[in-house]
Design an enzyme around this catalytic site. Structure first.
Site, PDB file in Angstrom:
ATOM      1  N   ASP A 177      -2.785  -6.746   8.643  1.00 42.49           N
ATOM      2  CA  ASP A 177      -3.692  -5.528   8.625  1.00 42.49           C
ATOM      3  C   ASP A 177      -3.921  -5.309  10.344  1.00 42.49           C
ATOM      4  O   ASP A 177      -4.011  -6.320  11.078  1.00 42.49           O
ATOM      5  CB  ASP A 177      -5.344  -5.817   8.120  1.00 42.49           C
ATOM      6  CG  ASP A 177      -6.074  -4.852   8.075  1.00 42.49           C
ATOM      7  OD1 ASP A 177      -6.221  -4.075   6.928  1.00 42.49           O
ATOM      8  OD2 ASP A 177      -6.856  -4.530   9.145  1.00 42.49           O
ATOM      9  N   HIS A 225      -3.905  -1.790  -2.701  1.00 37.86           N
ATOM     10  CA  HIS A 225      -3.614  -2.908  -2.000  1.00 37.86           C
ATOM     11  C   HIS A 225      -4.380  -4.100  -2.008  1.00 37.86           C
ATOM     12  O   HIS A 225      -5.483  -4.076  -2.845  1.00 37.86           O
ATOM     13  CB  HIS A 225      -3.490  -2.363  -0.406  1.00 37.86           C
ATOM     14  CG  HIS A 225      -5.010  -1.769  -0.131  1.00 37.86           C
ATOM     15  ND1 HIS A 225      -5.477  -0.672  -0.447  1.00 37.86           N
ATOM     16  CD2 HIS A 225      -6.173  -2.460   0.637  1.00 37.86           C
ATOM     17  CE1 HIS A 225      -6.726  -0.501  -0.124  1.00 37.86           C
ATOM     18  NE2 HIS A 225      -7.131  -1.505   0.442  1.00 37.86           N
TER      19      HIS A 225
HETATM   20  C1  DD3 Z   1      -7.427   2.989   9.123  1.00 37.05           C
HETATM   21  C2  DD3 Z   1      -7.734   1.799   6.858  1.00 37.05           C
HETATM   22  C3  DD3 Z   1      -6.702   2.402   7.970  1.00 37.05           C
HETATM   23  C4  DD3 Z   1      -8.764   4.191  11.393  1.00 37.05           C
HETATM   24  C5  DD3 Z   1      -8.502   2.995  11.390  1.00 37.05           C
HETATM   25  C6  DD3 Z   1      -7.853   2.331  10.146  1.00 37.05           C
HETATM   26  N1  DD3 Z   1      -3.067  -1.872   8.779  1.00 37.05           N
HETATM   27  C7  DD3 Z   1      -4.590   1.389   8.945  1.00 37.05           C
HETATM   28  C8  DD3 Z   1      -2.921   2.774  10.100  1.00 37.05           C
HETATM   29  C9  DD3 Z   1      -2.028   1.721   9.986  1.00 37.05           C
HETATM   30  C10 DD3 Z   1      -3.757   0.395   9.023  1.00 37.05           C
HETATM   31  C11 DD3 Z   1      -4.077  -1.044   8.457  1.00 37.05           C
HETATM   32  C12 DD3 Z   1      -7.873   4.327   8.903  1.00 37.05           C
HETATM   33  C13 DD3 Z   1      -4.232   2.573   9.452  1.00 37.05           C
HETATM   34 CL1  DD3 Z   1      -8.842   2.016  12.763  1.00 37.05          CL
HETATM   35  C14 DD3 Z   1      -8.732   4.948  10.128  1.00 37.05           C
HETATM   36  O1  DD3 Z   1      -5.785   1.319   8.496  1.00 37.05           O
HETATM   37  C15 DD3 Z   1      -2.344   0.512   9.427  1.00 37.05           C
HETATM   38  N2  DD3 Z   1      -1.676  -0.427   9.555  1.00 37.05           N
HETATM   39  N3  DD3 Z   1      -5.142  -1.089   8.089  1.00 37.05           N
HETATM   40  C16 DD3 Z   1      -1.780  -1.866   9.161  1.00 37.05           C
HETATM   41  N4  DD3 Z   1      -1.081  -2.775   9.325  1.00 37.05           N
END
Ligand code: DD3
Length: 332
Positions: A200, A272
């Site tokens: 993550d 997920h």
């Molecule tokens: C997200 C939930 C989403 C802001 C933020 C995070 N793991 C992700 C893009 C790539 C990822 C995740 C949405 C977004 Cl800071 C808005 O999370 C991601 N890649 N949780 C991974 N490996």
């Protein structure tokens, strides 16, 4: 300011260090929109960051969430001090300078100035960010929502269908090997039973004490726990078993050290499963949001329609649009 940025850019190029420990998350909305991406090297993208508001900060967690702008577009930056790595202690002691703060008898305190590579700050950038991204990180009051089967079909499902296409592009990028390819820990490519297991974004991947991986299913029509029936038990068992084996192989953590669970509500509506280390309390692992995968499988075994029919309880935050929908329906 500009001088520092220019110098840093120069040093980085000189040392052939290209990527700092920063991650870019393109806002999921407006996928076709031209961003100013081309104008910025990754190492200097924060040079022009204009702070608007501190959304949340914690001395205890050593992090700060900031809303600001880059190139006239909203951005969220998360800064977080990295935990000290046991395997860097030798270098930390031999390669640092101490600045004495106080000394009294046998007691003394210092500020240790570590070599730059041991002094990094984990940085997460969302840019361009939507209002929703900004709200997500704001400290807010939560309310427990009761969602009956009818509430799901009349309130939650229409909301998901309206919003869903917008914010799972990053998930498809992972499944299609367009992004984060080198971070994949394990993949079962089967279109029905398969999934991709990777760290993550929240996890620095250095410290196994804070291990956090996600298994993203290849199937695209499963939005959340609410879509699961006994039909999906083979998929869930496959994720459970192969995920645990892959984590044992790579990180030497056995199954009895792992918390394997789903969120309801999830933060993105593509099925997920979370794998986190048991002796670590990541955000969202509390009873009102986390559903242990082992229990989910048993519940589906006992009642094939368990998650389609039972009332679910979960917390929503003040500014959450879904909370607004529940209020409007007189369900809060
Ligand atoms: C997200 C939930 C989403 C802001 C933020 C995070 N793991 C992700 C893009 C790539 C990822 C995740 C949405 C977004 Cl800071 C808005 O999370 C991601 N890649 N949780 C991974 N490996």
């Amino acid at each position: 300011m500009a001088a520092i940025c220019d110098k840093r850019k120069f040093v980085a190029v000189e040392n052939e260090e290209i990527l700092p420990n920063a991650k870019r998350v393109k806002a999921d909305i407006d996928q076709n929109q031209e961003t100013a991406e081309g104008d910025f090297e990754p190492e200097s993208v924060l040079c022009g960051f204009q702070t608007r508001e501190v959304l949340k900060h914690s001395a205890r967690e050593k992090n700060i969430f900031i809303h600001g702008q880059i190139d006239g577009q909203d951005a969220v930056v998360i800064l977080e001090t990295n935990p000290i790595q046991e395997n860097s202690l030798g270098e930390l002691f031999s390669g640092s300078t101490l600045k004495l703060e106080m000394k009294n008898d046998i007691y003394s305190t210092y500020q240790l100035q570590a070599p730059p590579h041991l002094n990094e700050i984990k940085t997460t950038l969302v840019w361009p960010a939507t209002k929703k991204h900004v709200n997500k990180f704001k400290h807010q009051e939560s309310f427990l929502v009761e969602e009956t089967k009818e509430d799901y079909s009349t309130i939650t499902l229409p909301y998901i269908l309206l919003k869903r296409g917008l914010n799972v592009q990053w998930v498809y990028n992972i499944l299609e090997k367009k992004e984060e390819v080198d971070r994949i820990v394990y993949e079962d490519p089967d279109p029905n039973l398969g999934f991709v297991l990777l760290p993550d974004m929240k996890w620095d991947q250095k410290n196994v004490d804070t291990l956090y991986l996600i298994a993203i299913v290849h199937q695209r029509d499963l939005k959340s726990l609410r879509d699961l029936t006994s039909e999906h038990i083979p998929l869930l068992l496959n994720i459970f078993n192969k995920g645990q084996v892959a984590i044992l192989d790579r990180y030497k953590l056995p199954a009895n050290k792992l918390r394997v669970y789903l969120h309801y509500q999830p933060s993105y509506y593509h099925l997920h499963v979370h794998f986190t280390k048991l002796d670590y309390d990541p955000p969202g692992c509390s009873v009102e949001r986390a559903h242990l995968l082992a229990n989910v499988i048993q519940n589906l075994h006992n009642d094939p329609e368990y998650y389609k029919t039972w009332t679910m309880y979960f917390p929503l935050r003040e500014s959450d649009e879904l909370l607004g929908k529940f209020k409007k329906a007189g369900r809060l």
